[in-house]
Design an enzyme around this catalytic site. Structure first.
Site, PDB file in Angstrom:
ATOM      1  CB  CYS A  14      -1.012   0.001   1.144  1.00  0.00           C
ATOM      2  SG  CYS A  14      -0.345   0.095   2.795  1.00  0.00           S
ATOM      3  CB  CYS A  88       0.261   1.020  -4.177  1.00  0.00           C
ATOM      4  SG  CYS A  88       0.485  -0.439  -5.198  1.00  0.00           S
ATOM      5  CB  CYS A  92       2.439  -2.032  -7.747  1.00  0.00           C
ATOM      6  SG  CYS A  92       1.731  -1.505  -6.183  1.00  0.00           S
TER       7      CYS A  92
END
Length: 143
Positions: A14, A88, A92
């Site tokens: 996150c 996120c 990522c």
């Protein structure tokens, strides 16, 4: 001599690595009894774990007080079989052949423990489902 099977591994990501991903990692590490390698990280790690998340997890017998937010690295993604993102966005890294899931969960940032409890319980349910998918029997958590 036969090779020992490798443990499945999961990475929870996150933004701040201070709430959702830490709670998920705590549940997976505890409920798997060490049968799953667990990592968590954030794209912009906070200075400390959300105190309400720590308190909510203590209520169910999981102590996150020694944990700290960690920065997301491509090595952590590469080393994980399952990458679970929690808001996120595009930060990522994506690698072919990896299993990705996005868990849409409320952010516990700035919330009191009362608001964090339902998030914690949703994460626990999702972690139990993940364990079933990985073929790992959950162990009981002493409270």
């Amino acid at each position: 001599m036969p090779e020992s099977p490798t443990r499945p591994s999961a990475l929870f990501v996150c933004v701040h690595n201070a709430g959702r991903s830490q709670m998920a990692a705590g549940f997976l590490a505890t409920l798997s009894g060490g049968a799953v390698e667990v990592r968590s990280a954030g794209s912009l790690p906070a200075d400390q774990i959300n105190p309400a998340a720590v308190a909510a997890m203590l209520e169910v017998g999981i102590d996150l007080r020694a944990e700290h937010p960690k920065v997301l690295t491509t090595e952590a993604v590469r080393a994980s079989d399952v990458v679970i993102t929690m808001g996120c966005g595009d930060v990522c890294p994506i690698f072919p052949g990896k299993r990705y899931e996005d868990w849409a969960l409320d952010d516990p940032a700035g919330q009191g423990v009362e608001a964090v409890r339902p998030i914690r319980d949703e994460i626990r349910a999702r972690v139990l489902a993940l364990l079933a998918e990985l073929g790992v029997e959950p162990v009981p958590v002493p409270v």
